[in-house]
Design an enzyme around this catalytic site. Sequence first.
Site, PDB file in Angstrom:
ATOM      1  N   LYS A 179       0.834  -1.201   0.000  1.00  0.00           N
ATOM      2  CA  LYS A 179       0.000   0.000   0.000  1.00  0.00           C
ATOM      3  C   LYS A 179       0.865   1.246   0.000  1.00  0.00           C
ATOM      4  O   LYS A 179       1.927   1.281   0.624  1.00  0.00           O
ATOM      5  CB  LYS A 179      -0.912   0.007   1.232  1.00  0.00           C
ATOM      6  CG  LYS A 179      -2.093  -0.942   1.135  1.00  0.00           C
ATOM      7  CD  LYS A 179      -3.016  -0.759   2.331  1.00  0.00           C
ATOM      8  CE  LYS A 179      -4.262  -1.622   2.209  1.00  0.00           C
ATOM      9  NZ  LYS A 179      -5.174  -1.439   3.370  1.00  0.00           N
ATOM     10  N   HIS A 248      -8.137 -12.779   2.547  1.00  0.00           N
ATOM     11  CA  HIS A 248      -7.528 -11.986   3.619  1.00  0.00           C
ATOM     12  C   HIS A 248      -7.389 -12.780   4.915  1.00  0.00           C
ATOM     13  O   HIS A 248      -6.544 -12.458   5.754  1.00  0.00           O
ATOM     14  CB  HIS A 248      -8.347 -10.719   3.869  1.00  0.00           C
ATOM     15  CG  HIS A 248      -7.538  -9.594   4.422  1.00  0.00           C
ATOM     16  ND1 HIS A 248      -6.531  -8.966   3.700  1.00  0.00           N
ATOM     17  CD2 HIS A 248      -7.550  -8.985   5.632  1.00  0.00           C
ATOM     18  CE1 HIS A 248      -5.980  -8.025   4.441  1.00  0.00           C
ATOM     19  NE2 HIS A 248      -6.580  -8.013   5.613  1.00  0.00           N
ATOM     20  N   TYR A 283      -3.790  -8.460  16.536  1.00  0.00           N
ATOM     21  CA  TYR A 283      -3.661  -9.917  16.593  1.00  0.00           C
ATOM     22  C   TYR A 283      -3.379 -10.423  18.007  1.00  0.00           C
ATOM     23  O   TYR A 283      -3.560 -11.600  18.280  1.00  0.00           O
ATOM     24  CB  TYR A 283      -2.556 -10.380  15.642  1.00  0.00           C
ATOM     25  CG  TYR A 283      -2.884 -10.081  14.202  1.00  0.00           C
ATOM     26  CD1 TYR A 283      -3.876 -10.787  13.537  1.00  0.00           C
ATOM     27  CD2 TYR A 283      -2.235  -9.059  13.517  1.00  0.00           C
ATOM     28  CE1 TYR A 283      -4.207 -10.489  12.229  1.00  0.00           C
ATOM     29  CE2 TYR A 283      -2.564  -8.757  12.201  1.00  0.00           C
ATOM     30  CZ  TYR A 283      -3.546  -9.470  11.564  1.00  0.00           C
ATOM     31  OH  TYR A 283      -3.889  -9.169  10.282  1.00  0.00           O
TER      32      TYR A 283
END
Length: 309
Positions: A179, A248, A283
């Site tokens: 990105k 994803h 996470y």
Amino acid sequence: MNLNKLILKYLLLCEIQNNLDQKTLKAYRTDLEQFRKFMIDKNDFNSKENISEYICELKFKNYAIKTIKRKIASLKAFFSYLNNEDIIEYNPFQKIKIKIKEPFILPKIIPIRELSILFKYIYQEIQLCDNVSYRYKELIRDKALLELLIGTGMRISEACKLKKENIVYSRNVIKINGKGAKERIIPICYPSLIDSLRLYSETFSEELIKSDYFFINKRKNRLSSQSVRNMIKKYCLLTNIDLHITPHMFRHTFATMLLDQDVDTRHIQVLLGHSNIITTQIYTHVTSNKKDEIMKYKNPLSKININKG
């Protein structure tokens, strides 16, 4: 000031000068057109009151929180442009306080059992398939792609846009254009992943001559993200996996499994290409099993001789 002309001029600038991709431009166009329609009956699109009223309407509509935040971000970027170009004297967003609390959603991961079933099916089909058929070639490609996703945590868009020259076998690394045109280099040291990528390259050697991209379809065009979603859905149906698996989720699973093996969050941040450590720390909320294990078997109390008598 003609709002429609200002929007068109801004979008043209975004496309030519800022080099935004078509997906982002489409979102900008949709968001700004919605704002323009709301302002048709208003005297001043630049007033704090009218913009605040528009934001309130977005909140009352049945939009997802992320969609509302995106629409506001599109509007902020537009007004920042108007202010920088001296088209408006001041940016009204400097005086508008916006509080939109986004609900915390844990990233969904793929259980090991389902991953094993998925890959076992593909491996078996490769063994059973005629190696001169296109189905064999397709299986080889799918295997390499899915192993790459789970073995590197790449975004599906990054995998689909991967160029042939970005896989450097001599150094066992992959150069990823992430990105914001940020490049990162990921080691691919796991032998089976290297073998899968090489086998795919050899199997599609003739087709890849005419393509800049690494993963291609039957028409020799770049494999699309939607094609990969359909491919995963197909394998889930064939293997009776009763779970909606998205590309994803491979990235989420990669990060979570590394964290479960005590890999430092900062290293995971680099591998995933996150610009902010806060993005990676999401996470840490999905490793409750690991926390239980640590507190049970690695608790400092286990090192202390406590007299229970």
